[in-house]
Design an enzyme around this catalytic site. Sequence first.
Site, PDB file in Angstrom:
ATOM      1  N   HIS A 165       0.413  -0.889  -0.033  1.00  0.00           N
ATOM      2  CA  HIS A 165      -0.122   0.084  -0.241  1.00  0.00           C
ATOM      3  C   HIS A 165       1.028   1.354  -0.092  1.00  0.00           C
ATOM      4  O   HIS A 165       0.610   2.267  -0.315  1.00  0.00           O
ATOM      5  CB  HIS A 165      -1.004   0.250   1.265  1.00  0.00           C
ATOM      6  N   HIS A 195      -2.003 -12.596  -1.909  1.00  0.00           N
ATOM      7  CA  HIS A 195      -2.893 -13.490  -1.158  1.00  0.00           C
ATOM      8  C   HIS A 195      -2.982 -14.745  -0.828  1.00  0.00           C
ATOM      9  O   HIS A 195      -3.645 -15.336  -0.038  1.00  0.00           O
ATOM     10  CB  HIS A 195      -4.023 -12.824  -2.150  1.00  0.00           C
TER      11      HIS A 195
END
Length: 732
Positions: free
Chosen positions: A98, A260
Amino acid sequence: MDAKTDDKDGGKCPFPHGGGRGRRNSDWWPEHLDISLLHRNSTLSDPMGKGFDYAREFESLDLDAVIKDLHALMTDSQDWWPADFGHYGGLMVRMAWHSAGTYRTTDGRGGAGAGQQRFAPLNSWPDNANLDKARRLLWPIKQKYGNKISWADLYVLTGNVALESMGFKTFGFAGGRADTWEPEELFWGPEGSWLGDERYSGERELSDPLGAVQMGLIYVNPEGPNGNPDPVAAAKDIRETFARMAMNDEETVALIAGGHTFGKTHGAGDPSLIGAEPEGGALEDQGLGWKSSFGTGFGADAITGGPEVIWTQTPTQWSNHFFENLFGFEWELDKSPAGAKQWKAKGAEANIPDPFDPTKKRLPTMLTTDLSLRFDPAYEKISRRFLENPDQFADAFARAWFKLTHRDMGPKVRYRGKLVPKEDLIWQDPIPPVDHELVGDKDIAALKAKILGSGLSVSQLVSAAFASASTYRHSDKRGGANGARIRFAPQKDWEVNQPSDLAQVLSKLEAIQKEFNGAQTDGKKVSLADLIVLGGCAAVEKAAKDAGTDIQVPFTPGRMDALEEQTDADSFKVLEPRADGFRNFIGKRKQYMSPEESLVDRAQLLNLTAPEMTALLGGLRVLGGNVGHTTHGVFTERPEKLTNDFFVNLLDMKTAWSPSATTEVVYEGRDRKTGELRWTGTRVDLIFGSHSQLRALAEVYAQSDAQPKFARDFVAAWTKVMNADRFDIVAK
C-alpha cells in the site's frame, strides 16, 4: 478576524480560537490559482539540513543487521497488536504494497519513494486501516538505525523481508528513497467523503490522473464495483487501475495471487464499532486510529474493513494454494461477520487455519476480486498457467513485486545497496553507461560554434532542447534529456514537440555528431543527447549576448543515447503533456485543468519554484519557445534575444486587456488611448499580471535594473531543467 488579541504582547495570536479557525484566502477565493505546491517539502521543513546526503548514509548502513532484526520482528508478537498466525508477514506485505500502490503512471505521483504513508491523507485512508500498527511495530528498528535508513526504504525492505521470512525468494531490493517531511497535497479525487466514487463519466470512464475506483482505496473495491459482487465486472476495474500503475495482465495476476497467498483480511464484527482514523483521533491516542470497541478490538476481534477472508491453508508460507483453491472449488456468495460480500467454497472441508485458535478450522474463502482471476477470460488463461507452472508464478510475482516497489525510483543510477539486481529491466528506461572519453572545454566551444553556424535558429535550438529535457517528472524520475529518446516514437511525433522543426534540428545535430566523432583518434565522443542540450545552451548564450548580456550557460557532458530496444514506446505515451504553459500549448485531448493550473502542475513536475517558473516562462516567450511559432505572449519587438521584455510589456499600464472576440482562451492587449492592437496573450501569459503573487515576481523582472538578474535567473532555471535527470552528477 476570528483571532483573539494577546493583550500582554500587544499582537494577534496566529492561531484561531473561539468560534472557528478563521478564513484563509482559499476560503474567500476558492477559484484562486494555488501555487503553494511549488514550495512544499522544501528544505525549510526538512530537519536533516542542506548537507544531509541520504544516499551516502544508506550506503554506510549495516543492511544485514537490519534484515536480521526485521526477521526477528516477524514472529515477535506484541500484546497490544497480536500477530495473525503468530507472524506479522501478511501485515507487513500489505504495508509495503500500500505504500507503493498509490503510484499512478498518468502523472508519476504517488508510490513508495517518499514515505508518504505516515502522513495524511494516506495514513487515514480506509484502505490503509490498521497499517498504523505496522508502522509502530517498526519504530524500534527505525529508532535503532536512525538516519541511515528512511521510513520510505524501511517500508519496502520490510515487505521484502516479510516475503523472505515466509519462504519466498524476492528479486532484489534497492535503497535510496529519501523521506519527505510534510504531506503531498495531491489530487486524489473530487469526492468529499471516504469511498465516494464521483470520478467516473460515460461508460465507467475513470478520470485522469486517478488510479483507484473510490476515494480512500488503493485500487479496487474487493467486494466488486460499488459493492456489486460480479467478478467479471470487477476484472474491468482491476485491469484499468493496475494498468494505471504500469502493470500488464500477467503482472496483475501475479501480484494479486502472490499477495493473497499470505495473511488474511479482517472483518470480525460490526464496522460501525471502529473509531476515528489516525488524523481524526484524540490527542491521547498519539496517532493511532481505528480503535475498535468490538470485543478486545484486536487479535481475533480485529476489524480493518468488511471481508473476513483467509485464502490459503498456509498463510505464513509461500505456496501455490491460492490457485489450487481458486480452481479447485466452486464458489457461492456469502457474507462476513461484518456484513461484507465475499465467497466461500461449496462442499469444501474446513482446512483453513484460524489465526489465533489452533483447534479451529475454516472454510476456504475468496474475495470477488480474487474470482476475477478465474472468470475473466484473459486473467483465467494466465492463472491456469501459473497453477500448472508454479515456477513461472514465483518468477512473475518476484518481478512484479520488485516493479511495484521500485517503479517510482527512476533509473538504476539512483539505486543503492548490495541487493540491487544486476539485470536491466525495460521499465527502468535503461541508458547505456558512458564508455568513452567525454568532451572537454575546447571541444564544447568548437561544437557550440558548429551548431550556431549550422543554420538552425535560436528558437529551433531552444525548443528542441526544452522539448527533450522537459519530459522529466520529478514525481517518478522518468523522462528528461538523457537518452535522447526524443528521436524515437512517440516523442518525435508529439504535436507539442513540433515534429517538422524537431526533425530538422535532429538531422543537423546528428551530422555534427557524426563529423565530430569520426574525427577523433583518442576515443573521445559526444552523444546526441549532449548535443541537443548543448545546442540549447549555445542558443541561450547567443540570445543573451544579442541582448547585451554576456553569460555562460553551464553544460556538463555525460549523457548517453538510449537504444530503441531499450525504450518501451507505449510506456512513454503518458509523458506527453495535454498542455504545456511554458510552450503556450493546449493539446486536442480532453483538459482536466485550466491552462494556468496546467502550467503550475508542469512546473511542479519539473521541481521548479515559483520564481524559477516565472523566469523560465518569461525567457522562453522572447526566445520563441511557443509551439507553432505563435506570437501569443511574445511581448517583445526583439525576438530571439534574452530580454526581460515579457515582464516589462505585460505590466505596462498603457495596455488594456480584453478577451479576443475571435479566438478562445486568447486575450488582446490594446493601446488604452488609440485602441491599436499591441499584443496577444493566453491565460498562461496574463496570469503573471493577474495573480498577486505571480505579479509580485513579474515586477522583480520588469524593473529597470532587472535585465542582468533576469538573465542569471533564467539560465539557472534553464540549467535546472536540462540537468533534472542527471542523477549521475549527484552521485559523483
